[in-house]
Write a protein that holds these residues in place. Structure first.
Motif, PDB file in Angstrom:
ATOM      1  N   GLY A 157       0.603  -1.123  -0.013  1.00 46.24           N
ATOM      2  CA  GLY A 157      -0.006  -0.461  -0.107  1.00 46.24           C
ATOM      3  C   GLY A 157       0.909   0.584  -0.220  1.00 46.24           C
ATOM      4  N   GLN A 158       0.256   2.270   0.096  1.00 50.23           N
ATOM      5  CA  GLN A 158       0.912   3.626  -0.397  1.00 50.23           C
ATOM      6  C   GLN A 158      -0.089   5.211  -0.442  1.00 50.23           C
ATOM      7  OE1 GLN A 158       2.990   3.773  -4.222  1.00 50.23           O
ATOM      8  NE2 GLN A 158       1.431   5.575  -4.492  1.00 50.23           N
ATOM      9  N   LEU A 159       0.646   5.791   0.438  1.00 47.21           N
ATOM     10  CA  LEU A 159       0.168   7.427   0.424  1.00 47.21           C
ATOM     11  C   LEU A 159       0.596   8.004   0.511  1.00 47.21           C
ATOM     12  CD1 LEU A 159      -2.290   7.284   3.728  1.00 47.21           C
ATOM     13  CD2 LEU A 159      -0.292   5.695   3.933  1.00 47.21           C
ATOM     14  N   VAL A 160       0.223   9.308   0.302  1.00 51.43           N
ATOM     15  CA  VAL A 160       0.998  10.650   0.205  1.00 51.43           C
ATOM     16  C   VAL A 160       0.053  11.800   0.390  1.00 51.43           C
ATOM     17  CG1 VAL A 160       1.287  11.000  -2.127  1.00 51.43           C
ATOM     18  CG2 VAL A 160       2.386  11.820  -1.040  1.00 51.43           C
ATOM     19  N   GLY A 190      -4.638  -9.854  -6.998  1.00 53.91           N
ATOM     20  CA  GLY A 190      -4.650  -9.822  -5.930  1.00 53.91           C
ATOM     21  C   GLY A 190      -4.739  -8.924  -5.223  1.00 53.91           C
ATOM     22  N   ILE A 191      -5.998  -8.794  -3.365  1.00 55.86           N
ATOM     23  CA  ILE A 191      -5.241  -7.906  -2.542  1.00 55.86           C
ATOM     24  C   ILE A 191      -6.383  -8.461  -1.776  1.00 55.86           C
ATOM     25  CG2 ILE A 191      -7.746  -6.494  -3.145  1.00 55.86           C
ATOM     26  CD1 ILE A 191      -5.241  -4.925  -1.444  1.00 55.86           C
ATOM     27  N   LEU A 192      -5.898  -7.922  -0.293  1.00 53.56           N
ATOM     28  CA  LEU A 192      -5.750  -8.576   0.970  1.00 53.56           C
ATOM     29  C   LEU A 192      -6.380  -7.762   1.728  1.00 53.56           C
ATOM     30  CD1 LEU A 192      -5.870 -11.056   1.901  1.00 53.56           C
ATOM     31  CD2 LEU A 192      -3.885 -10.541   3.901  1.00 53.56           C
ATOM     32  N   GLY A 197      -7.755  -1.532   4.276  1.00 53.44           N
ATOM     33  CA  GLY A 197      -8.017  -0.881   4.639  1.00 53.44           C
ATOM     34  C   GLY A 197      -7.170  -0.088   5.479  1.00 53.44           C
ATOM     35  N   THR A 198      -6.128  -0.297   5.557  1.00 48.56           N
ATOM     36  CA  THR A 198      -4.899   0.669   6.365  1.00 48.56           C
ATOM     37  C   THR A 198      -4.964   1.481   5.583  1.00 48.56           C
ATOM     38  OG1 THR A 198      -3.954  -1.788   7.621  1.00 48.56           O
ATOM     39  CG2 THR A 198      -2.424   0.178   7.017  1.00 48.56           C
ATOM     40  N   VAL A 199      -4.957   1.898   4.267  1.00 50.15           N
ATOM     41  CA  VAL A 199      -4.013   2.585   3.505  1.00 50.15           C
ATOM     42  C   VAL A 199      -5.154   3.613   4.045  1.00 50.15           C
ATOM     43  CG1 VAL A 199      -3.850   3.600   1.166  1.00 50.15           C
ATOM     44  CG2 VAL A 199      -2.778   1.122   2.031  1.00 50.15           C
ATOM     45  N   PHE A 223       3.603   1.136   2.478  1.00 46.75           N
ATOM     46  CA  PHE A 223       3.339  -0.446   3.778  1.00 46.75           C
ATOM     47  C   PHE A 223       3.152  -1.282   2.583  1.00 46.75           C
ATOM     48  CE2 PHE A 223       0.258  -3.028   5.913  1.00 46.75           C
ATOM     49  CZ  PHE A 223       1.065  -2.679   6.749  1.00 46.75           C
ATOM     50  N   ASP A 224       4.375  -2.120   3.166  1.00 46.37           N
ATOM     51  CA  ASP A 224       5.125  -3.891   2.567  1.00 46.37           C
ATOM     52  C   ASP A 224       3.911  -5.126   3.855  1.00 46.37           C
ATOM     53  OD1 ASP A 224       5.680  -6.495   2.000  1.00 46.37           O
ATOM     54  OD2 ASP A 224       7.171  -6.402   1.511  1.00 46.37           O
ATOM     55  N   ALA A 225       2.836  -5.409   3.675  1.00 43.14           N
ATOM     56  CA  ALA A 225       1.926  -6.200   4.446  1.00 43.14           C
ATOM     57  C   ALA A 225       3.297  -7.579   4.658  1.00 43.14           C
ATOM     58  CB  ALA A 225       1.013  -6.132   4.307  1.00 43.14           C
ATOM     59  N   ALA A 226       3.353  -8.467   3.808  1.00 42.67           N
ATOM     60  CA  ALA A 226       4.323  -9.269   3.943  1.00 42.67           C
ATOM     61  C   ALA A 226       5.226  -8.738   5.256  1.00 42.67           C
ATOM     62  CB  ALA A 226       4.874  -9.895   2.482  1.00 42.67           C
ATOM     63  N   THR A 227       6.196  -7.847   4.997  1.00 42.59           N
ATOM     64  CA  THR A 227       6.810  -7.168   6.471  1.00 42.59           C
ATOM     65  C   THR A 227       6.410  -7.250   7.364  1.00 42.59           C
ATOM     66  OG1 THR A 227       8.252  -5.665   5.284  1.00 42.59           O
ATOM     67  CG2 THR A 227       8.456  -8.226   4.774  1.00 42.59           C
ATOM     68  N   MET A 228       5.730  -6.369   7.155  1.00 42.48           N
ATOM     69  CA  MET A 228       5.079  -4.771   8.288  1.00 42.48           C
ATOM     70  C   MET A 228       6.191  -3.947   8.372  1.00 42.48           C
ATOM     71  SD  MET A 228       1.737  -6.119   9.411  1.00 42.48           S
ATOM     72  CE  MET A 228       1.258  -5.730  10.672  1.00 42.48           C
ATOM     73  N   GLN A 229       6.739  -3.344   7.669  1.00 44.69           N
ATOM     74  CA  GLN A 229       7.652  -2.428   7.759  1.00 44.69           C
ATOM     75  C   GLN A 229       6.805  -1.581   6.558  1.00 44.69           C
ATOM     76  OE1 GLN A 229      10.768  -2.613   8.811  1.00 44.69           O
ATOM     77  NE2 GLN A 229       9.936  -4.796   9.421  1.00 44.69           N
ATOM     78  N   TRP A 230       7.103   0.186   7.662  1.00 41.90           N
ATOM     79  CA  TRP A 230       6.888   0.914   6.795  1.00 41.90           C
ATOM     80  C   TRP A 230       8.358   1.281   5.943  1.00 41.90           C
ATOM     81  CZ3 TRP A 230       2.105   3.510   5.428  1.00 41.90           C
ATOM     82  CH2 TRP A 230       1.159   2.620   5.962  1.00 41.90           C
TER      83      TRP A 230
END
Ligand SMILES: [Zn+2]
Length: 250
Positions: A157-160, A190-192, A197-199, A223-230
């Protein structure tokens, strides 16, 4: 002036330093356009309606499909086949009868945006295609209306946020260019649900911060949900940007 019922209803956010009654008044007098009533637009609209944004305008050309229900949290099985903009508006009216909701079952193209943006306080780009993203970016820049942009696909995900009231702010085209780029579709990649929802939730947060007078940071959040890293990237204005480059001196 807030009524006693409104003071009670919004009391938990009124308690916050930097929000209080002045912030609630600013939110209540805002007119916010949400482009896209999908996985991003649903949480954006629910949180902004809950917070008491005075007028929400929703634009989306599509109908609710059963494949949307895992992530587009404003819809129920009974909404399948209904226009998303209208189904979302109905949910929001049930959530908050204090505010005005307007639904437009259509694509937000350049002409419609140019006519709509005067009087709009803020735009949230929650769409799913590059052509609309480009049109929204250019229209917001031209009208000097702040834009909060979100996107999500697969587990990313991404936001700005761009505050176009400041002429020094970069724009979406500084980052991705302009025009009809290839779209990466949720129906193919695909999308989870919680990723989008987080974005969307953070877009709503950025919107409330902007509406209550706080500055946005001009940072692209990834945001990378696979690693939970921003990750964060500070954006710079592109002097060759086709949308926001300063006019040449003559
Ligand atoms: Zn630009």
């Amino acid at each position: 002036m807030l009524s006693d019922d409104q003071l009670m209803r919004y009391s938990r956010q009124l308690l916050l330093p930097g929000f209080d009654v002045a912030g609630q008044d600013a939110v209540a007098s805002a007119r916010v356009l949400i482009v896209g009533a999908g996985g991003l637009g649903c949480p954006v609209a629910l949180y902004l309606a809950g917070a008491g944004v005075g007028e929400l305008v929703i634009a989306d050309p599509d109908e609710v499909d059963s494949s949307n229900l895992h992530r587009q949290i404003a819809y129920r099985e009974s909404d399948v086949g209904q226009p998303k903009a209208e189904a979302l508006a109905a949910t929001l009216r049930a959530l908050n009868s204090d505010i005005t909701i307007t639904a437009h079952v259509r694509t937000a193209d350049s002409d419609w945006l140019a006519a709509m943006l005067p009087g709009v306080s803020l735009v949230l780009d929650c769409c799913d295609n590059f052509a609309t993203r480009s049109a929204v970016n250019a229209a917001c820049h031209a009208a000097g209306v702040p834009l909060v942009s979100g996107a999500a696909i697969r587990l990313e995900g991404q936001l700005v946020a761009f505050d176009f009231r400041d002429p020094a702010t970069p724009c979406y085209a500084c980052l991705y260019g302009e025009g009809d780029g290839p779209d990466t579709l949720c129906s193919e990649s695909g999308i989870l649900g919680p990723v989008v929802g987080t974005v969307g939730t953070l877009q709503a947060l950025m919107a409330l911060r902007l509406l209550t007078g706080h500055k946005v940071d001009g940072v692209l959040h990834l945001f990378d949900a696979a690693t939970m890293q921003w990750r964060q990237m500070t954006l710079r204005k592109d002097p060759a940007c086709p949308v926001c480059h300063p006019p040449l001196c003559s």
